[in-house]
Design an enzyme around this catalytic site. Structure first.
Site, PDB file in Angstrom:
ATOM      1  CG  HIS A  95     152.502  90.771 -39.182  1.00 22.64           C
ATOM      2  ND1 HIS A  95     153.257  90.210 -38.192  1.00 22.64           N
ATOM      3  CD2 HIS A  95     153.353  91.547 -39.908  1.00 22.64           C
ATOM      4  CE1 HIS A  95     154.522  90.623 -38.293  1.00 22.64           C
ATOM      5  NE2 HIS A  95     154.602  91.452 -39.318  1.00 22.64           N
TER       6      HIS A  95
ATOM      7  CE1 TYR B  38     151.067  85.965 -31.129  1.00 22.75           C
ATOM      8  CE2 TYR B  38     151.045  86.154 -28.740  1.00 22.75           C
ATOM      9  CZ  TYR B  38     150.830  86.709 -29.983  1.00 22.75           C
ATOM     10  OH  TYR B  38     150.379  88.000 -30.083  1.00 22.75           O
TER      11      TYR B  38
ATOM     12  N   PRO C 238     148.893  90.448 -21.686  1.00 24.43           N
ATOM     13  CG  PRO C 238     151.207  90.815 -21.654  1.00 24.43           C
ATOM     14  CD  PRO C 238     150.034  90.572 -20.765  1.00 24.43           C
TER      15      PRO C 238
ATOM     16  CE  LYS D 124     141.773  90.510 -29.140  1.00 23.65           C
ATOM     17  NZ  LYS D 124     142.725  90.796 -30.212  1.00 23.65           N
TER      18      LYS D 124
ATOM     19  CE1 TYR E 181     147.426  87.675 -31.389  1.00 25.66           C
ATOM     20  CE2 TYR E 181     147.300  88.477 -33.653  1.00 25.66           C
ATOM     21  CZ  TYR E 181     147.992  88.341 -32.461  1.00 25.66           C
ATOM     22  OH  TYR E 181     149.239  88.896 -32.340  1.00 25.66           O
TER      23      TYR E 181
HETATM   24  P1  RFL Z   1     147.844 104.201 -20.452  1.00 26.12           P
HETATM   25  O1  RFL Z   1     148.630 103.925 -21.683  1.00 26.12           O
HETATM   26  O2  RFL Z   1     148.324 103.619 -19.176  1.00 26.12           O
HETATM   27  O3  RFL Z   1     147.723 105.770 -20.320  1.00 26.12           O
HETATM   28  C1  RFL Z   1     147.225 106.402 -19.164  1.00 26.12           C
HETATM   29  C2  RFL Z   1     147.797 107.786 -19.080  1.00 26.12           C
HETATM   30  O4  RFL Z   1     147.246 108.466 -17.952  1.00 26.12           O
HETATM   31  C3  RFL Z   1     148.287 109.140 -17.247  1.00 26.12           C
HETATM   32  N1  RFL Z   1     147.878 109.292 -15.845  1.00 26.12           N
HETATM   33  C4  RFL Z   1     147.455 110.455 -15.314  1.00 26.12           C
HETATM   34  N2  RFL Z   1     147.277 111.667 -15.846  1.00 26.12           N
HETATM   35  C5  RFL Z   1     146.836 112.663 -15.024  1.00 26.12           C
HETATM   36  N3  RFL Z   1     146.581 112.483 -13.708  1.00 26.12           N
HETATM   37  C6  RFL Z   1     146.737 111.273 -13.146  1.00 26.12           C
HETATM   38  N4  RFL Z   1     146.487 111.080 -11.848  1.00 26.12           N
HETATM   39  C7  RFL Z   1     147.188 110.193 -13.942  1.00 26.12           C
HETATM   40  N5  RFL Z   1     147.452 108.886 -13.717  1.00 26.12           N
HETATM   41  C8  RFL Z   1     147.872 108.363 -14.869  1.00 26.12           C
HETATM   42  C9  RFL Z   1     149.489 108.224 -17.439  1.00 26.12           C
HETATM   43  O5  RFL Z   1     150.720 108.942 -17.245  1.00 26.12           O
HETATM   44  C10 RFL Z   1     149.309 107.775 -18.881  1.00 26.12           C
HETATM   45  O6  RFL Z   1     149.928 108.645 -19.799  1.00 26.12           O
HETATM   46  O7  RFL Z   1     146.310 103.725 -20.600  1.00 26.12           O
HETATM   47  P2  RFL Z   1     145.350 103.665 -21.911  1.00 26.12           P
HETATM   48  O8  RFL Z   1     145.385 104.956 -22.659  1.00 26.12           O
HETATM   49  O9  RFL Z   1     144.085 103.117 -21.422  1.00 26.12           O
HETATM   50  O10 RFL Z   1     146.062 102.607 -22.881  1.00 26.12           O
HETATM   51  C11 RFL Z   1     146.133 101.239 -22.551  1.00 26.12           C
HETATM   52  C12 RFL Z   1     147.389 100.601 -23.161  1.00 26.12           C
HETATM   53  O11 RFL Z   1     148.505 101.389 -22.854  1.00 26.12           O
HETATM   54  C13 RFL Z   1     147.601  99.159 -22.679  1.00 26.12           C
HETATM   55  O12 RFL Z   1     146.376  98.478 -22.612  1.00 26.12           O
HETATM   56  C14 RFL Z   1     148.556  98.363 -23.607  1.00 26.12           C
HETATM   57  O13 RFL Z   1     149.849  98.875 -23.558  1.00 26.12           O
HETATM   58  C15 RFL Z   1     148.553  96.894 -23.240  1.00 26.12           C
HETATM   59  N6  RFL Z   1     149.477  96.093 -24.055  1.00 26.12           N
HETATM   60  C16 RFL Z   1     149.139  95.672 -25.326  1.00 26.12           C
HETATM   61  N7  RFL Z   1     147.970  96.060 -25.887  1.00 26.12           N
HETATM   62  C17 RFL Z   1     147.669  95.709 -27.167  1.00 26.12           C
HETATM   63  O14 RFL Z   1     146.589  96.052 -27.643  1.00 26.12           O
HETATM   64  N8  RFL Z   1     148.534  94.985 -27.964  1.00 26.12           N
HETATM   65  C18 RFL Z   1     149.732  94.570 -27.491  1.00 26.12           C
HETATM   66  O15 RFL Z   1     150.496  93.979 -28.249  1.00 26.12           O
HETATM   67  C19 RFL Z   1     150.059  94.879 -26.121  1.00 26.12           C
HETATM   68  N9  RFL Z   1     151.236  94.505 -25.604  1.00 26.12           N
HETATM   69  C20 RFL Z   1     150.714  95.714 -23.534  1.00 26.12           C
HETATM   70  C21 RFL Z   1     151.577  94.907 -24.331  1.00 26.12           C
HETATM   71  C22 RFL Z   1     151.131  96.110 -22.267  1.00 26.12           C
HETATM   72  C23 RFL Z   1     152.353  95.711 -21.772  1.00 26.12           C
HETATM   73  N10 RFL Z   1     152.710  96.160 -20.479  1.00 26.12           N
HETATM   74  C24 RFL Z   1     153.928  96.825 -20.209  1.00 26.12           C
HETATM   75  C25 RFL Z   1     151.719  96.215 -19.442  1.00 26.12           C
HETATM   76  C26 RFL Z   1     152.796  94.493 -23.856  1.00 26.12           C
HETATM   77  C27 RFL Z   1     153.184  94.864 -22.577  1.00 26.12           C
HETATM   78  C28 RFL Z   1     154.506  94.333 -22.083  1.00 26.12           C
HETATM   79  C1  PHB Z   2     154.613  93.276 -28.698  1.00 28.80           C
HETATM   80  O1  PHB Z   2     155.151  93.321 -29.818  1.00 28.80           O
HETATM   81  O2  PHB Z   2     154.994  94.021 -27.761  1.00 28.80           O
HETATM   82  C2  PHB Z   2     153.514  92.322 -28.456  1.00 28.80           C
HETATM   83  C3  PHB Z   2     152.996  91.591 -29.516  1.00 28.80           C
HETATM   84  C4  PHB Z   2     151.980  90.685 -29.294  1.00 28.80           C
HETATM   85  C5  PHB Z   2     151.496  90.497 -28.014  1.00 28.80           C
HETATM   86  C6  PHB Z   2     151.995  91.244 -26.950  1.00 28.80           C
HETATM   87  C7  PHB Z   2     153.018  92.148 -27.168  1.00 28.80           C
HETATM   88  O3  PHB Z   2     150.526  89.568 -27.807  1.00 28.80           O
END
Ligand code: RFL
Ligand code: PHB
Length: 389
Positions: free
Chosen positions: A72, A200, A292, A296, A383
């Site tokens: 994108h 957005y 989110p 990032k 971004y």
């Molecule tokens: P994770 O993905 O939470 O993985 C951690 C892993 O550790 C395991 N764990 C354990 N394992 C062993 N022993 C224990 N005691 C443990 N406790 C936990 C867990 O089961 C899991 O598998 O962390 P990590 O790897 O640091 O990754 C971070 C990302 O997942 C997170 O920052 C993103 O998902 C945030 N996020 C977004 N980030 C972006 O860069 N771009 C996006 O568009 C974006 N959109 C989002 C998001 C997060 C969202 N939510 C649900 C919070 C959109 C949403 C809605």
């Molecule tokens: C997503 O597609 O889940 C998404 C995209 C952009 C954001 C957050 C989440 O800023």
């Protein structure tokens, strides 16, 4: 069992770190609490910065992303239904990739298994010991057997609720936090997206986001109060609210369909300092959370482990400078992303205290963005992601 680096958590941070270490010839073992199906089905992020895309290419886990990901070059900012395109490519020379976190995780797990990187799912009761000594240990139970993993270093990549950060004494760790009084209600549906780029939307009724996973799968969000329950949101109510917030021009292009996932995610800003204690290093959500809005979270997890893998590889070549600088280096980038995510969240959402004046200030800032190349460049620069070095 013995290894060089024990990695706790098989999210994006832990998995990418394992592949970076593999490429550098450093041994590791990954311990993951949940089962593989659970880890692979967690629906979260959707946007990869160029730096993250480059890291996936560097470790050779990019084939499906290059085939199925959607590059994108821009996104839209909508103010009460009035849209302005932010041309990231023209403003910064960079673009982002739409490729779901579920897909990144699946690709990294498949490749780890293919490369024989030890990855233990359903590792129970993981506990860290002697983290400030030269011989840290991790104990856990796997397949009903109590195990001990001896290592040189522990990488705490176990997310916000993990054990790694909790293993650092309270008088060593400083935390900074802001909990927002709202969350994002997200819906995934197998319908074509309403636009070829993300939208957005800042609306009087609250924030909305139109995103996607592919040309046939849409991801939409609306801001809801923290008190809202997902059960109270029928698909119909969701689509109606989304369309109101996206405005008259976009709403007719929204294809409605049954939701295949619907959940509410709370919004939070959080940083723990330092990101190292003894021979334990924190990376990703274990050390910091961003709301989110700036997309990032996953990208910060990727850049943390890029710094960490560099430092660890240097250590095994006899140079300690990289691991010694890890915390400060990672935090410098983290705080910039924290600022951007907080700012973009504040600009786009309706806060309980947003009165008529506050709303006018948001609209004035959005209007300034619409007319100012400098303001757009600053938004786009953050971004697409600040450079790694
Ligand atoms: P994770 O993905 O939470 O993985 C951690 C892993 O550790 C395991 N764990 C354990 N394992 C062993 N022993 C224990 N005691 C443990 N406790 C936990 C867990 O089961 C899991 O598998 O962390 P990590 O790897 O640091 O990754 C971070 C990302 O997942 C997170 O920052 C993103 O998902 C945030 N996020 C977004 N980030 C972006 O860069 N771009 C996006 O568009 C974006 N959109 C989002 C998001 C997060 C969202 N939510 C649900 C919070 C959109 C949403 C809605
Ligand atoms: C997503 O597609 O889940 C998404 C995209 C952009 C954001 C957050 C989440 O800023």
């Amino acid at each position: 069992m013995r290894t060089q680096v024990a990695i706790i958590g098989a999210g994006p941070a832990g998995l990418l770190l394992a592949h970076l270490l593999y490429k550098a010839g450093v041994e590791c073992v990954i311990l993951e609490r949940r089962d593989r199906a659970y880890v692979e089905s967690r629906i979260r992020a959707g946007i990869l910065e160029q730096v993250t895309v480059d890291l996936l290419r560097q470790v050779g886990v990019h084939e499906r992303m290059d085939r199925e990901g959607l590059p994108h070059d821009g996104f839209a900012l909508s103010t009460d239904g009035d849209n302005t395109r932010i041309d990231m490519k023209a403003l910064t020379g960079k673009s982002v990739m739409v490729y779901g976190q579920t897909e990144v995780t699946r690709d990294l797990i498949d490749a780890a298994i293919h490369r024989d990187i030890p990855l233990l799912f359903e590792a129970q009761d993981v506990a860290l010991h002697d983290i400030t000594s030269a011989r840290p240990r991790v104990t856990f139970r796997h397949d009903g057997v109590d195990r001990v993993l001896e290592c040189d270093f522990i990488a705490g990549c176990d997310g916000f609720h993990g054990v790694a950060r909790a293993s650092i004494p309270a008088d060593v760790l400083r935390t900074f936090e802001r909990v927002y009084p709202f969350g994002w209600l997200g819906v995934l549906a197998d319908v074509p997206p309403c636009d070829h780029e993300l939208i957005y939307a800042s609306h009087e009724r609250g924030f909305a986001l139109a995103s996607m996973r592919s040309n046939t799968r849409s991801r939409y969000y609306v801001q809801v109060a923290n008190t809202e329950k997902v059960e109270d949101w029928s698909d119909e109510r969701f689509w109606d609210e989304l369309c109101l917030r996206l405005g008259n021009e976009v709403a007719p292009r929204v294809t409605r369909g049954p939701s295949i996932e619907k959940s509410i995610a709370p919004l939070r800003s959080f940083v723990a300092e330092p990101m190292r204690h003894g021979n334990l290093f924190l990376a990703g959500d274990a050390a910091h959370i961003v709301p989110p809005t700036g997309a990032k979270g996953l990208n910060l997890a990727a850049t943390d482990v890029a710094y960490l893998a560099d430092g660890l590889a240097d250590h095994y070549r006899g140079n300690q400078a990289g691991i010694d600088a890890y915390s400060a280096r990672a935090l410098a980038r983290v705080w910039k992303a924290e600022r951007f995510s907080w700012w973009f969240t504040s600009l786009m959402h309706r806060f309980p205290e947003t009165d008529a004046f506050g709303r006018r200030m948001q609209i004035a800032e959005l209007n300034y963005l619409r007319g100012s190349h400098a303001a757009q460049q600053s938004l786009a620069e953050n971004y697409v992601g600040l450079p790694l070095h």
